[in-house]
Design an enzyme around this catalytic site. Structure first.
Site, PDB file in Angstrom:
ATOM      1  N   ASP A   1       0.765  -1.280  -0.019  1.00  0.00           N
ATOM      2  CA  ASP A   1       0.016  -0.068   0.070  1.00  0.00           C
ATOM      3  C   ASP A   1       0.887   1.205   0.078  1.00  0.00           C
ATOM      4  O   ASP A   1       1.954   1.252   0.684  1.00  0.00           O
ATOM      5  CB  ASP A   1      -0.720   0.103   1.362  1.00  0.00           C
ATOM      6  CG  ASP A   1      -1.961   0.850   1.111  1.00  0.00           C
ATOM      7  OD1 ASP A   1      -2.510   1.351   0.039  1.00  0.00           O
ATOM      8  OD2 ASP A   1      -2.911   0.855   2.130  1.00  0.00           O
TER       9      ASP A   1
ATOM     10  N   GLU B   1      -3.505  -0.306  -8.038  1.00  0.00           N
ATOM     11  CA  GLU B   1      -4.436   0.922  -7.548  1.00  0.00           C
ATOM     12  C   GLU B   1      -3.641   1.927  -7.611  1.00  0.00           C
ATOM     13  O   GLU B   1      -2.277   2.162  -7.399  1.00  0.00           O
ATOM     14  CB  GLU B   1      -4.770   0.500  -6.316  1.00  0.00           C
ATOM     15  CG  GLU B   1      -5.550   1.665  -5.593  1.00  0.00           C
ATOM     16  CD  GLU B   1      -6.198   1.543  -4.180  1.00  0.00           C
ATOM     17  OE1 GLU B   1      -6.910   0.124  -4.051  1.00  0.00           O
ATOM     18  OE2 GLU B   1      -6.272   2.066  -3.537  1.00  0.00           O
TER      19      GLU B   1
END
Ligand code: ZN
Length: 520
Positions: A177, A295
């Site tokens: 992330d 993402e």
């Protein structure tokens, strides 16, 4: 047969050593049986194999701290290997049992459940196994890993052992992330992560929102057109004056770029999109023909992403040939850590449903909701418009649930954590947008044991205090020894069922409010 082996092993080995057996972990591989045990505070892997035949090559590769034999039924010789749950053995587990390897998340609705201590995943599994929501158990940002002194391998290994411990075979994702630089992609890929959340926020020009048209024109000229792979004129022609039509709740809505709004979007985001392209190229080089999820996260920018900007970003990614599986926008309102959404719910709903319509009209990607834990006020809205295209990320909330277990079982350790957090709060809060008021937090020594949980974990200011100081708490040392880390882990291991159930209850509440009807 399996039960007979385990029972006889316990009789032979366990009774004198006070072992805990994780029966749910029992799994067969060729002619051997694997299971996890806990001896004192340490989790270990036990492999049973026939003692009268040659040991399988694969099993020989596991590092063991102890080996031996015992008899079952008074005659059959069973060999056993007791192996540490170390990185070497975790890699082998992922080779042997495919269900302990991360999978692609793809376009399935998903929830990320970061685990900062490394002991919460069994709770996440218990919360999510009965829902059709794809779980991303390994999810850690580079910042979180820095703050907790963990490496991508450790994050993934903890999940591998937890998945095996619970006997969970439903598949899970691993999300590296908020990755900002190329070398962090290499580190996560080497560990085995399959999803990459790329954060180009250092390249977003936040000042663009304040530029007037003449400054925007100058800045627009200066954009790196060569690297952007198009001519300025062609770029203007592609966007200016064109109408973009989407249907929102049955009504047609039209968007159109003015010169000013287009230049502002281009000046604000073009360098960030180019950095995204660089990162994406690097991932393609690493993965070759193998697939991965990507993402794009621009949630940590100063100003909210407008609908036109959302459309612009998606269009530019398409032009550059970058396919994403999810996009994290900066939504209207405040998504502060550890507490509920702050803002006007009507305004959020109007804005969110338009973002959803853009995503449905122009792409095949999900909307990712970062700092998504504890935002109970907006879950019904997320569920109403986007239950099939939401990726919700929660992280620190499981750390707070762990502290809840500490407060109940070791009040004096909990008070020490509160007091230390107060000392480091000003330093730790720097990278977060928070409205915490420390003056409303009482002195821990004045709060009786039975009220600690309510006072410090049921109140917003104290929750934020404890939430953002996790890194300092988990890495503080005194004379080379952990100040809190080992003691927190001891409480959590000694009360592991309570810890798992506490975490599970909290995560389940998130899922039930958002994905109400998706229970399998
Ligand atoms: Zn984020």
């Amino acid at each position: 047969m399996k039960t007979a082996i385990i029972d006889d092993f316990l009789r032979f080995y366990g009774e004198k050593r006070g072992l805990k057996i994780y029966k749910s972990s029992t799994a067969k591989f060729r002619n051997s049986i694997f299971l996890l045990i806990r001896e004192n505070l340490e989790r270990k892997l036990v492999i049973f194999h026939s003692a009268s035949k040659a040991i399988d090559d694969m099993i020989n590769r596991f590092q063991a701290s102890e080996t031996g034999e015992f008899l079952i039924d008074g005659k059959t010789r069973i060999g056993y290997k007791i192996c540490p749950c170390n990185p070497h053995n975790a890699v082998l587990m992922r080779e042997v049992f495919t269900f302990t390897r991360p999978k692609l998340v793809g376009l399935a609705p998903a929830i990320g459940t970061g685990d900062r201590i490394g002991l919460a995943t069994p709770g996440h599994i218990r919360a999510l196994k009965s829902f059709c929501i794809f779980p991303v158990f390994a999810q850690q940002s580079v910042r979180e890993m820095d703050r907790t002194s963990r490496k991508p391998e450790e994050v993934l290994d903890d999940v591998t052992w937890a998945v095996f411990q619970e006997g969970y075979r439903g598949g899970f994702g691993a999300d590296a992330d908020h990755v900002k630089i190329l070398s962090d992609l290499d580190a996560a890929a080497k560990a085995g992560f399959k999803m990459y959340t790329i954060d180009p926020s250092d390249y977003v020009n936040n000042r663009a929102d304040t530029y007037n048209l003449s400054v925007l024109r100058l800045e627009f000229e200066k954009l790196p057109w060569k690297e952007m792979g198009c001519e300025k004129e062609a770029f203007l022609k592609a966007y200016l004056g064109k109408e973009f039509c989407i249907t929102v709740s049955g009504e047609e809505k039209t968007f159109k770029f003015s010169e000013e709004s287009l230049l502002r979007a281009a000046v604000k985001y073009s360098a960030a999109i180019l950095h995204m392209a660089r990162m994406h190229r690097h991932l393609k080089k690493i993965f070759g023909r193998r697939k991965f999820d990507v993402e794009l996260s621009i949630d940590e920018t100063e100003t909210q992403t407008s609908h036109l900007e959302h459309y612009f970003i998606i269009s530019e990614l398409k032009r550059l040939g970058i396919r994403i599986t999810s996009l994290a926008l900066r939504f209207v309102g405040r998504f502060e850590k550890a507490i509920d959404y702050i803002g006007d719910l009507k305004e959020f709903e109007e804005s969110f449903k338009l973002h959803v319509s853009i995503a449905r009209a122009y792409g095949l990607y999900k909307l990712s909701i970062h700092s998504g834990s504890d935002k109970f006020a907006i879950y019904p809205i997320l569920g109403k418009y986007a239950s099939d295209i939401v990726h919700l990320k929660t992280a620190g909330t499981s750390y707070l649930e762990a502290l809840r277990v500490v407060a109940r079982n070791d009040p004096s350790l909990f008070r020490e954590i509160v007091d230390y957090s107060l000392k480091v709060f000003d330093r730790d809060r720097k990278s977060y947008h928070m409205s915490t008021d420390l003056s409303s937090i009482p002195e821990s020594s004045r709060v009786p044991d039975e009220d600690l949980e309510k006072v410090f974990l049921g109140e917003n200011n104290a929750r934020q205090l404890l939430h953002i100081t996790y890194g300092s708490i988990l890495t503080a040392k005194n004379d080379g020894e952990w100040l809190f880390r080992d003691r927190i882990m001891k409480v959590l291991i000694e009360n592991e069922e309570e810890h798992y159930e506490t975490v599970a209850r909290h995560i389940k509440r998130h899922v039930e409010m958002l994905w109400d009807q998706t229970k399998c």
